[in-house]
Design an enzyme around this catalytic site. Structure first.
Site, PDB file in Angstrom:
ATOM      1  CD1 TRP A 147      69.203  34.747 -25.390  1.00 29.35           C
ATOM      2  CD2 TRP A 147      69.322  36.358 -23.984  1.00 29.35           C
ATOM      3  NE1 TRP A 147      69.609  33.955 -24.076  1.00 29.35           N
ATOM      4  CE2 TRP A 147      69.850  35.308 -23.174  1.00 29.35           C
ATOM      5  CE3 TRP A 147      69.115  37.588 -23.301  1.00 29.35           C
ATOM      6  CZ2 TRP A 147      70.014  35.365 -21.878  1.00 29.35           C
ATOM      7  CZ3 TRP A 147      69.485  37.747 -21.876  1.00 29.35           C
ATOM      8  CH2 TRP A 147      70.239  36.274 -21.301  1.00 29.35           C
ATOM      9  CG  HIS A 168      66.438  31.945 -22.707  1.00 25.68           C
ATOM     10  ND1 HIS A 168      67.214  32.585 -21.922  1.00 25.68           N
ATOM     11  CD2 HIS A 168      65.312  32.602 -22.790  1.00 25.68           C
ATOM     12  CE1 HIS A 168      66.703  33.688 -21.288  1.00 25.68           C
ATOM     13  NE2 HIS A 168      65.032  33.674 -22.104  1.00 25.68           N
ATOM     14  NE  ARG A 194      69.216  32.662 -28.089  1.00 28.81           N
ATOM     15  CZ  ARG A 194      70.072  32.158 -27.461  1.00 28.81           C
ATOM     16  NH1 ARG A 194      71.569  32.372 -27.739  1.00 28.81           N
ATOM     17  NH2 ARG A 194      70.031  31.584 -26.357  1.00 28.81           N
ATOM     18  CD  GLN A 208      68.909  27.484 -24.627  1.00 21.67           C
ATOM     19  OE1 GLN A 208      68.064  27.799 -23.829  1.00 21.67           O
ATOM     20  NE2 GLN A 208      69.850  28.296 -24.923  1.00 21.67           N
ATOM     21  CB  VAL A 254      72.136  32.891 -12.259  1.00 17.07           C
ATOM     22  CG1 VAL A 254      71.210  31.892 -12.602  1.00 17.07           C
ATOM     23  CG2 VAL A 254      72.886  33.176 -13.707  1.00 17.07           C
ATOM     24  CB  ALA A 296      68.627  28.156 -13.025  1.00 20.38           C
TER      25      ALA A 296
HETATM   26  N1  DAH Z   1      69.282  30.680 -20.817  1.00 18.93           N
HETATM   27  C1  DAH Z   1      70.503  31.039 -21.073  1.00 18.93           C
HETATM   28  C2  DAH Z   1      70.954  31.371 -22.622  1.00 18.93           C
HETATM   29  O1  DAH Z   1      70.080  30.798 -23.491  1.00 18.93           O
HETATM   30  C3  DAH Z   1      71.253  29.756 -20.661  1.00 18.93           C
HETATM   31  C4  DAH Z   1      71.274  29.871 -19.043  1.00 18.93           C
HETATM   32  C5  DAH Z   1      72.426  30.591 -18.376  1.00 18.93           C
HETATM   33  C6  DAH Z   1      70.335  29.067 -18.472  1.00 18.93           C
HETATM   34  C7  DAH Z   1      72.266  30.349 -17.164  1.00 18.93           C
HETATM   35  C8  DAH Z   1      70.442  29.001 -17.138  1.00 18.93           C
HETATM   36  C9  DAH Z   1      71.257  29.607 -16.532  1.00 18.93           C
HETATM   37  O2  DAH Z   1      69.167  28.496 -16.462  1.00 18.93           O
HETATM   38  O3  DAH Z   1      71.268  29.735 -14.928  1.00 18.93           O
HETATM   39  O4  DAH Z   1      71.852  31.761 -22.919  1.00 18.93           O
END
Ligand code: DAH
Length: 331
Positions: A147, A168, A194, A208, A254, A296
């Site tokens: 990120w 995010h 970003r 998102q 995760v 998630a």
């Molecule tokens: N937060 C991640 C991103 O912005 C996307 C994401 C991936 C969200 C996996 C989630 C997850 O909740 O389980 O790249």
């Protein structure tokens, strides 16, 4: 004429006046030296003391009222001696309409509400702790490279945490679990930032939709059902059945992690990251990872919109170009 009649005719005259000159005439007619109300005031002299006490204030009040109404209307004509042309055709009123990205978020939230999810929001200016540390991305962890972050200068008064623009919507997972206990299911639509070079598929800010479902027996199979329902409804207008697949991937918060792709015109396109919530995330919010589990996910809203509406370049959503936006008028 009695006072009531004078009042009625004066107000009617003021209201129907369309030019300054007419108002000046009305003023003379009622309030001028030989005006109707002036006449009434003069006639007070011939009255007895008692009658005067009753009629005097009433006449004065009406005098002031008419004067005020005339002045107010004169204001409308002030600054210009041009007469208003009331026969000119009116300007067509331009109605705005909802932005396609807002539309996609609203549509998505509606589908998830139908699946019994609650819709939650969180701050765009976020603490490093929520955006990273609590999501199992400690300082100096190479995963932070995933990120590109806009850091905010200066520190919060009561906190050791540094601030940033959230990269995010995942920090809202932590915020929600700190305050609520399982079981629950939420989605979080919102803007993220970003620090990236802009091109046709990257913007410095985009949207998102985060999802989180936690309970005693929540599994990846439940996630598969939820994604399937969501995609089916979201792309219902595209009349083809949407094919999707899970592909193993890595996100620090995760385990296991997956990416979800959908098939479009024979090509697989990535639309979201997802997985089973990492036990370190549960530990950060004082949940017992041996008692609860959950999935998630984070969907790219812009990506969904681009696919659904066939938009080739993400920058169009942020261009403010009405020729682009007007195409979504009835969607
Ligand atoms: N937060 C991640 C991103 O912005 C996307 C994401 C991936 C969200 C996996 C989630 C997850 O909740 O389980 O790249």
């Amino acid at each position: 004429m009695n006072l009531e009649e004078i009042k009625k005719s004066a107000i009617e005259a003021i209201e129907s006046a369309t030019i300054k000159e007419a108002l000046n005439e009305i003023k003379t007619h009622y309030l001028g030296r030989n005006g109707l109300l002036t006449g009434e005031l003069k006639s007070l002299k011939e009255m007895t003391m008692e009658m005067r006490r009753d009629a005097g204030p009433k006449i004065q009040e009406l005098y002031a009222e008419i004067e005020k109404k005339i002045e107010a209307k004169l204001q409308l004509f002030s600054g210009s001696s041009r007469k208003t042309d009331y026969t000119a055709p009116g300007k067509k009123f331009q109605y705005g309409h909802i932005h396609p990205l807002s539309q996609v978020m609203e549509d998505s939230a509606k589908i998830f509400r139908g699946l019994n999810f609650s819709v939650i929001s969180g701050p765009e200016l976020e603490a490093e702790y929520y955006n990273f540390d609590a999501l199992n991305i400690p300082a100096n962890h190479p995963a932070r490279e995933m990120w590109d972050t806009f850091w905010i200068k200066g520190e919060g008064k009561n906190s050791k945490s540094n601030y940033l623009l959230r990269t995010h919507t995942s920090p809202v997972q932590v915020r929600y679990m700190e305050k609520n206990s399982a079981p629950f299911q939420i989605v979080v639509p919102g803007r993220v930032f970003r620090y990236e070079a802009v091109d046709m598929s990257h913007e410095v800010n985009f949207y998102q939709l985060e999802g989180l479902m936690v309970g005693e027996n929540v599994t990846l199979a439940n996630f598969k059902y939820v994604v399937e329902q969501f995609l089916k409804e979201f792309f219902a207008t595209m009349d083809k059945k949407i094919e999707f697949r899970f592909r193993p991937s890595y996100f620090p918060f995760v385990e296991p992690g997956v990416e979800v792709d959908i098939k479009l015109k024979g090509k697989w396109l990535e639309i979201m990251g997802a997985g089973m919530v990492h036990r370190r995330v549960f530990e950060a919010v004082h949940y017992n990872p041996d008692e609860v589990q959950g999935f998630a996910f984070g969907v790219g809203v812009d990506r969904l919109a681009m696919i659904k509406y066939g938009v080739p370049d993400i920058r169009l959503f942020y261009s403010g170009d009405l020729r682009f936006l007007k195409q979504f008028k009835s969607s």
